[in-house]
Scaffold this motif. Structure first.
Motif, PDB file in Angstrom:
ATOM      1  N   ASN A  88       0.800  -1.224   0.000  1.00  0.00           N
ATOM      2  CA  ASN A  88       0.000   0.000   0.000  1.00  0.00           C
ATOM      3  C   ASN A  88       0.831   1.272   0.000  1.00  0.00           C
ATOM      4  O   ASN A  88       0.485   2.258   0.651  1.00  0.00           O
ATOM      5  CB  ASN A  88      -0.965   0.040   1.197  1.00  0.00           C
ATOM      6  CG  ASN A  88      -2.004  -1.055   1.125  1.00  0.00           C
ATOM      7  OD1 ASN A  88      -2.180  -1.672   0.080  1.00  0.00           O
ATOM      8  ND2 ASN A  88      -2.681  -1.313   2.211  1.00  0.00           N
ATOM      9  N   LEU A  89       1.929   1.253  -0.732  1.00  0.00           N
ATOM     10  CA  LEU A  89       2.661   2.508  -0.913  1.00  0.00           C
ATOM     11  C   LEU A  89       1.816   3.424  -1.789  1.00  0.00           C
ATOM     12  O   LEU A  89       0.952   2.965  -2.527  1.00  0.00           O
ATOM     13  CB  LEU A  89       4.012   2.238  -1.585  1.00  0.00           C
ATOM     14  CG  LEU A  89       5.044   1.480  -0.754  1.00  0.00           C
ATOM     15  CD1 LEU A  89       6.331   1.338  -1.541  1.00  0.00           C
ATOM     16  CD2 LEU A  89       5.311   2.178   0.562  1.00  0.00           C
ATOM     17  N   PHE A  90       2.096   4.721  -1.700  1.00  0.00           N
ATOM     18  CA  PHE A  90       1.352   5.663  -2.541  1.00  0.00           C
ATOM     19  C   PHE A  90       2.038   5.701  -3.900  1.00  0.00           C
ATOM     20  O   PHE A  90       3.170   6.186  -4.014  1.00  0.00           O
ATOM     21  CB  PHE A  90       1.308   7.033  -1.877  1.00  0.00           C
ATOM     22  CG  PHE A  90       0.762   6.973  -0.475  1.00  0.00           C
ATOM     23  CD1 PHE A  90      -0.403   6.249  -0.194  1.00  0.00           C
ATOM     24  CD2 PHE A  90       1.405   7.612   0.567  1.00  0.00           C
ATOM     25  CE1 PHE A  90      -0.900   6.174   1.090  1.00  0.00           C
ATOM     26  CE2 PHE A  90       0.908   7.543   1.862  1.00  0.00           C
ATOM     27  CZ  PHE A  90      -0.234   6.813   2.124  1.00  0.00           C
ATOM     28  N   PRO A  91       1.384   5.179  -4.943  1.00  0.00           N
ATOM     29  CA  PRO A  91       2.085   4.973  -6.222  1.00  0.00           C
ATOM     30  C   PRO A  91       2.492   6.264  -6.912  1.00  0.00           C
ATOM     31  O   PRO A  91       3.367   6.244  -7.765  1.00  0.00           O
ATOM     32  CB  PRO A  91       1.062   4.204  -7.062  1.00  0.00           C
ATOM     33  CG  PRO A  91      -0.259   4.470  -6.431  1.00  0.00           C
ATOM     34  CD  PRO A  91       0.003   4.710  -4.981  1.00  0.00           C
ATOM     35  N   HIS A  92       1.874   7.393  -6.548  1.00  0.00           N
ATOM     36  CA  HIS A  92       2.203   8.638  -7.232  1.00  0.00           C
ATOM     37  C   HIS A  92       3.343   9.379  -6.550  1.00  0.00           C
ATOM     38  O   HIS A  92       3.677  10.496  -6.941  1.00  0.00           O
ATOM     39  CB  HIS A  92       0.969   9.529  -7.325  1.00  0.00           C
ATOM     40  CG  HIS A  92       0.382   9.900  -6.000  1.00  0.00           C
ATOM     41  ND1 HIS A  92       0.004   8.962  -5.071  1.00  0.00           N
ATOM     42  CD2 HIS A  92       0.112  11.095  -5.438  1.00  0.00           C
ATOM     43  CE1 HIS A  92      -0.471   9.577  -3.999  1.00  0.00           C
ATOM     44  NE2 HIS A  92      -0.416  10.871  -4.205  1.00  0.00           N
ATOM     45  N   GLN A 127      -5.206   1.970  -0.002  1.00  0.00           N
ATOM     46  CA  GLN A 127      -4.667   3.327  -0.003  1.00  0.00           C
ATOM     47  C   GLN A 127      -5.243   4.145   1.150  1.00  0.00           C
ATOM     48  O   GLN A 127      -4.545   4.894   1.817  1.00  0.00           O
ATOM     49  CB  GLN A 127      -4.956   4.013  -1.340  1.00  0.00           C
ATOM     50  CG  GLN A 127      -4.182   3.421  -2.507  1.00  0.00           C
ATOM     51  CD  GLN A 127      -2.696   3.713  -2.419  1.00  0.00           C
ATOM     52  OE1 GLN A 127      -2.300   4.845  -2.198  1.00  0.00           O
ATOM     53  NE2 GLN A 127      -1.875   2.688  -2.558  1.00  0.00           N
ATOM     54  N   ALA A 158      -3.756   2.651   4.440  1.00  0.00           N
ATOM     55  CA  ALA A 158      -2.370   3.042   4.674  1.00  0.00           C
ATOM     56  C   ALA A 158      -2.320   4.483   5.166  1.00  0.00           C
ATOM     57  O   ALA A 158      -1.615   4.804   6.118  1.00  0.00           O
ATOM     58  CB  ALA A 158      -1.557   2.886   3.395  1.00  0.00           C
ATOM     59  N   GLN A 182      -4.227  10.572  -7.240  1.00  0.00           N
ATOM     60  CA  GLN A 182      -4.192   9.306  -7.981  1.00  0.00           C
ATOM     61  C   GLN A 182      -5.390   9.171  -8.912  1.00  0.00           C
ATOM     62  O   GLN A 182      -5.351   8.446  -9.896  1.00  0.00           O
ATOM     63  CB  GLN A 182      -4.205   8.123  -7.016  1.00  0.00           C
ATOM     64  CG  GLN A 182      -2.945   7.987  -6.206  1.00  0.00           C
ATOM     65  CD  GLN A 182      -2.952   6.707  -5.409  1.00  0.00           C
ATOM     66  OE1 GLN A 182      -3.080   5.621  -5.945  1.00  0.00           O
ATOM     67  NE2 GLN A 182      -2.855   6.841  -4.104  1.00  0.00           N
TER      68      GLN A 182
END
Lengths: 248, 281
Positions: A95-99, B177, B180, B199
């Motif tokens: 669940n890392l923030f992909p952006h 998301q 987290a 996002q």
């Protein structure tokens, strides 16, 4: 942190939790002392993930008590933000923030939530990434990293909040076998540094080596618990024996 | 008769060849077809009329073209403004639909559903006849000409659709998301603005562009309420030419053509972005 070390840091008493009519936790109690490493193991659907998600208030409970450093979690007046500053969490799916880059993932919460100075937070974040062996991935995005690397960034991200206890929810379950070890080693280092850790895991070898105490859950209950030696070599309950015979 | 078993004109007999996905550049070739089509339509109309005193249909069209293009620029202006207003209001409404406050959430939902399930033309009439011709803002009188009212009327369904695009994009993100972010003690507002919405932008862009193309095509509805956009002007041009039936096909074909030339690239770009983002996510 000023916590009376003679009292458990996390104290769970008689916790009941159900999703609709499905009872997931049926009276669970356990205590975690400062600096202890606790492993919760058990078959799927036995409520282990639900249990640790209750500790930082991601799931609410129907009855019972969860005290984190003396603060009741099962309290409608609870300031969840304050609780979550003390309790870190690492997830199965990272669940890392992909952006955001690895560095931004790690330093964002200290800056935005703890209102730390940006430069100080950045230095601390780089230090943490070095600690988990990813100093060369500082500017990489999650999509550019392997699962093991992402999970180590997630651990660094959690550490950046300087929590008193970290919850690990099956953190190696989604990883390729060859990257499991790098994550387990990172957690082991944390444990050796005295971090209080509560892990839900299927890594029996790891549990045996690192845990101070092992809890075995089945059907929403803690069936058996003890130190690793006693637990693995001298299990009493037939359900534990059966589970261990299948796994080991 | 000599014939090779593998050489045949029948398509079903030919070996299957996957169609190559065309790149953006190669599709431009397709555009050449359209003017030709228009040309054929135009010339055939000339042939039908059989009259030689009057100008040919194509020459007539050429004479009116600058005016029609001006009208089309007006359509573009209406579409851009309606999109801007609709996006602004829709963003607020979409975020309102995600509010924890029950009243805000349910009223945003209701407004969204109401305007999303209303015919655009009815909303246009609604705006035309219910909005005043001028408004008084702190003593300054701002006139509201018909085209402004039409813009507002078209902005309403855009607003509702943008609201749903935002809600859909936010709900399409994995719940991990949120979890987290919550675990890191971000407040709900911070989670939404720092982690979730950035996002969503990528996910929202293709449907938003799609909506814009649909809106652009819907701007001709404004002709029904008398705004001087391209359809109205076409009608007027045709009337000025004495209602010659041979002009109908080329004139309306021309209108179709300019819309196609404007909207088709948007549609292609949307498809490209969709493909690109679906690979990333």
């Amino acid at each position: 942190m000023n916590w009376d070390e003679t009292k458990p840091m996390v104290s769970i008493k008689d916790v009941y939790k159900s999703f609709g009519t499905l009872e997931v936790l049926k009276g669970v109690s356990l205590d975690v002392m400062k600096g202890e490493v606790i492993c919760i193991i058990g078959p799927s659907g036995s409520g282990k993930s639900t249990l640790i998600r209750c500790i930082n208030g991601l799931n609410d409970i129907q009855s019972g008590s969860i005290l984190v450093e003396g603060q009741e979690v099962n309290d409608p007046e609870l300031n969840k933000l304050e609780l979550r500053k003390k309790v870190g969490m690492v997830f199965q799916q990272y669940n890392l923030f992909p952006h955001k880059t690895a560095l931004e993932n790690v330093m964002m919460a200290p800056i935005r939530v703890l209102k730390h100075d940006k430069e100080i937070a950045q230095k601390a974040a780089i230090k943490l990434l070095r600690k988990v062996g990813l100093e060369d991935k500082v500017n990489a995005y999650p999509g550019e990293m392997s699962g093991g690397q992402q999970q180590r960034v997630a651990i660094a991200r959690s550490l950046a909040m300087n929590p008193d206890v970290i919850l690990f929810d099956e953190v190696t379950a989604a990883l390729d076998p060859e990257t499991v070890n790098e994550v387990l080693l990172t957690i082991k280092k944390l444990a050796e540094d005295g971090m209080t850790c509560i892990l839900v895991t299927h890594e029996m070898g790891f549990a045996r080596e690192v845990a101070d105490h092992i809890y075995f859950t089945d059907g929403g209950l803690i069936v058996e618990h003890g130190n690793p030696k006693k637990f693995f070599e001298n299990a009493k309950d037939p359900r534990t024996k059966e589970f261990l015979s299948q796994i080991l | 008769m000599k014939h090779h078993p593998y050489k045949t004109d029948l398509p079903v007999m030919l070996p299957f060849k996957p169609v190559e996905t065309e790149s953006f550049g190669s599709t431009i070739k397709l555009w050449y077809v359209v003017p030709i089509l228009a040309l054929i339509l135009g010339t055939s109309a000339i042939a039908q009329s059989g009259s030689d005193i009057r100008l040919g249909a194509l020459q007539t069209l050429m004479r009116w073209m600058p005016l029609l293009l001006q009208g089309f620029i007006f359509n573009v202006l209406i579409s851009v403004m309606a999109m801007a207003i609709g996006t602004g209001l829709g963003a607020a409404l979409g975020i309102g639909q995600l509010s924890l406050n029950r009243f805000v959430r349910s009223s945003s939902w209701l407004l969204t559903q109401f305007f999303r399930n209303a015919p655009w033309l009815v909303l246009l009439f609604f705006a035309m006849f219910l909005l005043p011709f001028e408004v008084n803002v702190f003593g300054i009188i701002i006139p509201l000409p018909d085209w402004v009212k039409a813009t507002i009327g078209l902005a309403l369904p855009v607003m509702a659709n943008v609201s749903e695009i935002i809600r859909g994009a936010v709900l399409s993100l994995p719940s991990g998301q949120w979890e987290a972010a919550e675990s890191l003690a971000y407040s709900r507002r911070q989670t939404l603005w720092l982690i979730i919405l950035p996002q969503c932008l990528k996910r929202m862009l293709p449907p938003w562009m799609n909506l814009y193309a649909i809106l652009t095509m819907a701007t001709v509805l404004a002709s029904i309420v008398g705004v001087s956009e391209v359809m109205t002007l076409t009608g007027e041009a045709l009337a000025a030419e004495g209602g010659r039936p041979d002009l109908l096909a080329p004139f309306y074909a021309f209108v179709l053509l300019i819309f196609f030339v404007y909207c088709y690239p948007i549609a292609r770009l949307t498809v490209r972005l969709e493909r690109k983002f679906s690979v990333i996510n």
